[in-house]
Write a protein that holds these residues in place. Structure first.
Motif, short mmCIF file in Angstrom:
data_model
loop_
_atom_site.label_atom_id
_atom_site.label_comp_id
_atom_site.label_asym_id
_atom_site.label_seq_id
_atom_site.Cartn_x
_atom_site.Cartn_y
_atom_site.Cartn_z
N THR A 55 0.39 -5.67 -4.89
CA THR A 55 0.91 -5.80 -3.53
C THR A 55 0.30 -7.02 -2.84
N GLU A 57 1.54 -9.99 -2.63
CA GLU A 57 2.51 -10.78 -1.87
C GLU A 57 3.22 -9.89 -0.87
N GLU A 58 3.67 -10.50 0.20
CA GLU A 58 4.34 -9.76 1.28
C GLU A 58 5.57 -9.00 0.78
N VAL A 59 6.36 -9.63 -0.08
CA VAL A 59 7.57 -9.00 -0.61
C VAL A 59 7.20 -7.77 -1.43
N ASP A 60 6.15 -7.87 -2.25
CA ASP A 60 5.72 -6.72 -3.04
C ASP A 60 5.24 -5.58 -2.15
N ARG A 61 4.46 -5.92 -1.12
CA ARG A 61 3.98 -4.89 -0.19
C ARG A 61 5.15 -4.21 0.50
N ALA A 62 6.12 -4.99 0.92
CA ALA A 62 7.29 -4.43 1.60
C ALA A 62 8.06 -3.49 0.67
N THR A 65 6.00 -0.28 0.12
CA THR A 65 6.02 0.49 1.37
C THR A 65 7.37 1.18 1.55
N TRP A 66 8.46 0.51 1.19
CA TRP A 66 9.79 1.10 1.30
C TRP A 66 10.04 2.13 0.21
#
Length: 126
Positions: A55, A57-62, A65-66
């Motif tokens: 996580t 990178e921001e895209v991975d975290r998003a 999280t989703w």
């Protein structure tokens, strides 16, 4: 003198193959519930690794999280479906036992509250 019309043809009585209900239909719903639960178990094992996904990178975290709550919701909904299958099996067996003595007039007296709702009480309708 007028001749009255002939009586309309009568519907044949409802024919129910009790053997088929008891030996095929109800066990098929129980088997479906077992298969669904096994699929949930396998999917859980496969998706369990999602917690370990990177996580950084921001895209991975998003995505994580989703995806995590959606995954959990999916498992709950599929488990609810398995419970519905078991209820159907129980209902088929119950129907098989009582169909010979049922008072069809009861259907007129049924209310919405008499019909089962397959939603967890704490979740309500969506």
């Amino acid at each position: 003198m007028a001749v009255s019309p002939p009586d309309p043809p009568r519907q044949p009585p409802l024919g129910i193959n009790h053997d088929q209900l008891r030996k095929q239909a109800a066990p098929a719903f129980d088997a479906t519930a077992s298969s669904v639960r096994e699929a949930i178990r396998l999917a859980g094992e496969s998706l369990g690794a999602i917690a370990g996904w990177p996580t950084g990178e921001e895209v991975d975290r998003a995505f994580v999280t989703w995806c995590s709550p959606k995954r959990d919701e999916m498992f709950r909904l599929i488990e609810d479906y398995a419970m519905v299958c078991e209820d159907l099996a129980d209902g088929i067996l119950s129907m098989e036992r009582t169909v010979k003595v049922i008072d069809w007039g009861l259907a007129d007296d049924m209310t919405v509250e008499d019909i089962p709702v397959y939603v967890r009480p704490d979740e309500g309708f969506r």
